[in-house]
Design a protein around this motif. Structure first.
Motif: not given
Length: 88
Positions: A2-6, A8
């Motif tokens: 998981t991670g933030g869209a920005k 990634h």
């Protein structure tokens, strides 16, 4: 996974716009390159064989139908191959 869209997005931009050719040529320790022919994120022909060839001591293992997230999706196979490589 998981991670933030920005984060990634920034990571994809950095990897897609950076040429690591000269860095790979400088690495002298044994390196295992593992890549799937079916990777939908990083095309096999553009990365796997090319990276292994640039490394002085590169070994390429190619997988036929594994996804980009193969260390998680195919952990048994990936871990077994990693252990075999590390024992050499």
């Amino acid at each position: 996974m998981t991670g933030g869209a920005k984060a990634h997005y920034d990571g994809i931009v950095a990897f897609s716009q950076t040429d690591f050719t000269e860095d790979l040529k400088k690495i002298t320790v044994p390196v295992l390159v593992m890549h799937s022919e079916d990777d939908q994120i990083v095309p096999y022909v553009a990365a796997g064989p090319h990276s292994a060839k640039l490394l002085k001591n590169g070994t390429l293992i190619t997988y036929k139908d594994f996804p980009h997230g193969m260390p998680t999706a195919q952990a048994e196979t990936i871990n077994a191959d990693l252990l075999t490589f590390l024992k050499q």
